[in-house]
Design an enzyme around this catalytic site. Sequence first.
Site, PDB file in Angstrom:
ATOM      1  N   GLY A  91      -5.147  -6.522  -0.450  1.00 54.06           N
ATOM      2  CA  GLY A  91      -6.473  -7.058  -0.760  1.00 54.06           C
ATOM      3  C   GLY A  91      -7.538  -5.997  -0.931  1.00 54.06           C
ATOM      4  O   GLY A  91      -7.266  -4.789  -0.902  1.00 54.06           O
ATOM      5  N   GLY A 113       6.238  -0.649  -3.990  1.00 52.10           N
ATOM      6  CA  GLY A 113       6.241  -1.898  -4.730  1.00 52.10           C
ATOM      7  C   GLY A 113       7.640  -2.260  -5.157  1.00 52.10           C
ATOM      8  O   GLY A 113       8.557  -1.431  -5.162  1.00 52.10           O
ATOM      9  N   ARG A 114       7.799  -3.530  -5.522  1.00 55.86           N
ATOM     10  CA  ARG A 114       9.106  -4.015  -5.971  1.00 55.86           C
ATOM     11  C   ARG A 114       8.915  -5.062  -7.052  1.00 55.86           C
ATOM     12  O   ARG A 114       7.893  -5.745  -7.091  1.00 55.86           O
ATOM     13  CB  ARG A 114       9.878  -4.659  -4.815  1.00 55.86           C
ATOM     14  CG  ARG A 114      10.156  -3.755  -3.643  1.00 55.86           C
ATOM     15  CD  ARG A 114      10.769  -4.532  -2.505  1.00 55.86           C
ATOM     16  NE  ARG A 114       9.904  -5.619  -2.074  1.00 55.86           N
ATOM     17  CZ  ARG A 114      10.322  -6.718  -1.458  1.00 55.86           C
ATOM     18  NH1 ARG A 114      11.602  -6.883  -1.211  1.00 55.86           N
ATOM     19  NH2 ARG A 114       9.472  -7.651  -1.083  1.00 55.86           N
ATOM     20  N   ASN A 135      -6.900  -9.297  11.737  1.00 55.73           N
ATOM     21  CA  ASN A 135      -6.119  -8.099  11.410  1.00 55.73           C
ATOM     22  C   ASN A 135      -5.906  -7.269  12.663  1.00 55.73           C
ATOM     23  O   ASN A 135      -6.843  -7.021  13.419  1.00 55.73           O
ATOM     24  CB  ASN A 135      -6.857  -7.240  10.375  1.00 55.73           C
ATOM     25  CG  ASN A 135      -6.753  -7.801   8.980  1.00 55.73           C
ATOM     26  OD1 ASN A 135      -6.822  -8.995   8.781  1.00 55.73           O
ATOM     27  ND2 ASN A 135      -6.594  -6.924   8.003  1.00 55.73           N
ATOM     28  N   ALA A 188       0.800  -1.221   0.000  1.00 54.77           N
ATOM     29  CA  ALA A 188       0.000   0.000   0.000  1.00 54.77           C
ATOM     30  C   ALA A 188       0.836   1.276   0.000  1.00 54.77           C
ATOM     31  O   ALA A 188       0.295   2.363  -0.175  1.00 54.77           O
ATOM     32  CB  ALA A 188      -0.938   0.003   1.200  1.00 54.77           C
ATOM     33  N   THR A 189       2.150   1.157   0.172  1.00 52.52           N
ATOM     34  CA  THR A 189       3.004   2.347   0.125  1.00 52.52           C
ATOM     35  C   THR A 189       4.114   2.233  -0.913  1.00 52.52           C
ATOM     36  O   THR A 189       4.626   3.242  -1.381  1.00 52.52           O
ATOM     37  CB  THR A 189       3.646   2.634   1.500  1.00 52.52           C
ATOM     38  OG1 THR A 189       4.371   1.480   1.939  1.00 52.52           O
ATOM     39  CG2 THR A 189       2.587   2.988   2.528  1.00 52.52           C
ATOM     40  N   GLU A 208       4.633   4.127  12.117  1.00 52.42           N
ATOM     41  CA  GLU A 208       4.967   4.802  10.861  1.00 52.42           C
ATOM     42  C   GLU A 208       4.335   6.190  10.790  1.00 52.42           C
ATOM     43  O   GLU A 208       4.972   7.155  10.346  1.00 52.42           O
ATOM     44  CB  GLU A 208       4.493   3.955   9.677  1.00 52.42           C
ATOM     45  CG  GLU A 208       5.283   2.665   9.494  1.00 52.42           C
ATOM     46  CD  GLU A 208       4.579   1.668   8.594  1.00 52.42           C
ATOM     47  OE1 GLU A 208       3.475   1.999   8.090  1.00 52.42           O
ATOM     48  OE2 GLU A 208       5.105   0.561   8.390  1.00 52.42           O
ATOM     49  N   ASP A 265      -1.287 -10.527  -0.897  1.00 47.70           N
ATOM     50  CA  ASP A 265       0.092 -10.574  -0.410  1.00 47.70           C
ATOM     51  C   ASP A 265       0.228 -11.391   0.871  1.00 47.70           C
ATOM     52  O   ASP A 265       1.237 -12.094   1.068  1.00 47.70           O
ATOM     53  CB  ASP A 265       0.676  -9.168  -0.238  1.00 47.70           C
ATOM     54  CG  ASP A 265      -0.194  -8.219   0.564  1.00 47.70           C
ATOM     55  OD1 ASP A 265      -1.174  -8.659   1.197  1.00 47.70           O
ATOM     56  OD2 ASP A 265       0.108  -7.005   0.565  1.00 47.70           O
ATOM     57  N   THR A 266      -0.782 -11.347   1.738  1.00 50.66           N
ATOM     58  CA  THR A 266      -0.701 -12.159   2.959  1.00 50.66           C
ATOM     59  C   THR A 266      -0.782 -13.641   2.636  1.00 50.66           C
ATOM     60  O   THR A 266      -0.158 -14.475   3.299  1.00 50.66           O
ATOM     61  CB  THR A 266      -1.806 -11.772   3.949  1.00 50.66           C
ATOM     62  OG1 THR A 266      -1.795 -10.362   4.145  1.00 50.66           O
ATOM     63  CG2 THR A 266      -1.594 -12.455   5.293  1.00 50.66           C
TER      64      THR A 266
END
Length: 493
Positions: A82, A17-18, A301, A14-15, A309, A242-243
Amino acid sequence: MGNKKYFFAVDLGATSGRTIIGHIENDKFELEEVTRFPNNLIEQGGHYYWDIYALYFEIIRGLKEVAQRGLEVTSIGIDTWGVDFVFIGDDGAILRNPRAYRDPITFEAMDDYLKNVISKKEVYDVTGIQFMNFNSIFQLYAMKREGNSAFRNASKILFVSDALSWMLTGNEVCEYTIASTSQLLDPRTKQLDERLLNSLGLTRSKFGKMVNPGTQIGVLTEEVQRLTGLGPVPVIAVAGHDTGSAVAAVPAKDENFAYLSSGTWSLMGIETKDAIINDLSYERNFTNEGGIEGTTRFLKNICGMWLYERCRLEWPEEVRKLSHPELQGQAMTVEPFRSLINPDDAAFAAPSSMIRAIQEYCRDTNQPVPETPAEICRCIFDSLALRYRQVFDWLKEFASFDLHVLHIIGGGSLNKYLNQFTANSTGATVLAGPQECTAIGNIMLQAKASGLVSDIWQMRQIIANSTEMKKYEPQDKETWDEAYKKYLNITNK
């Protein structure tokens, strides 16, 4: 580089990418980051959006880089966060950039839907998904309610990882693990529920064909081949959530473990063969998300490092210049358990000032108000560890096996202080690592699709062979037991 075959992973958070390449040799894997880029949240017209075209551009850039290096790419896999989705028109074009899950349109939509459309208990009994205002079902309901033109004119609705795969291949699918985050899927049938879709004015035909992790979606289109210099490389549906990819990479020896995927969000859970949907899981707001090889990720969650952060962004420049270990080390010098918060209180979801929200919570609960960065940091870490204990204790009630080991994976696995606090608080042996679990799971699922590995346990053995886990044993039991009583007294008010 020789004749090594590489798997290309796109890992989008969400912040940031790679793109990453990995290969497997001698029962070990190696990873290399190719590109890294921001994933910017765009605010416009009172709404928040993701730039899907920028993400596509970055994928093309990464693929072009590996092509220029002459690497042989076996396949490509994409995982993302998600719940969010993209609307596609009947002319095959994206109707607009997708809304981001933090968009304020959903703040009241959940309560309105559950009051006026289908009851909360009925929705949970079908989906087994915890209630969060940004779940896809409530986003779609809010868009329908506002008369959103993209919603109204959508021919297809694709979750973000599926949309990016469609942009690469031209093929529309609905990958199971990411679909399971929507609160539209029945984990028993493993299909989108018709009644819930109908409540939104949608039909099953609006979504792609349901596919499981490891399915080939298609190959790169001629256009993408031309843009990148690659050939018709297969694109694999990995665990698109991703999870889901991260949990697939837990280097566990057997089934008797819990996991904590630690990052902006903390996701704590167990892996089960079937969904756990009952009155107690409903009361405690646990979720059942799709895993690989037919498993269910039964989890909760927890608002994780988001708290830290956001505070870090507000602190003065001289504090922000400190490394994470330096700042966290300072937090260890202040009084423990002086101030505690419930990390999942609604006050911390999206405050204009996280520091002020924490201070007001402590003031309202008649606790000392943390003032310095060290005091605030210590408050966050103490509180997270105690919240982890609460959820871990609940998991022990739900699990059909003994829980003595907690695997911490993701970026948070590098936080030695919080790892030790978690061991102390839960009373479990904590095994920390790997950090790059999402990319590893993505690549391992591609390797499984190619026939290089046979199943999840061979995947996990290769991961264990390739990573060094750090062990944390519980300490100071009586101190943490007393702190937990204090935490419950404060957070149950």
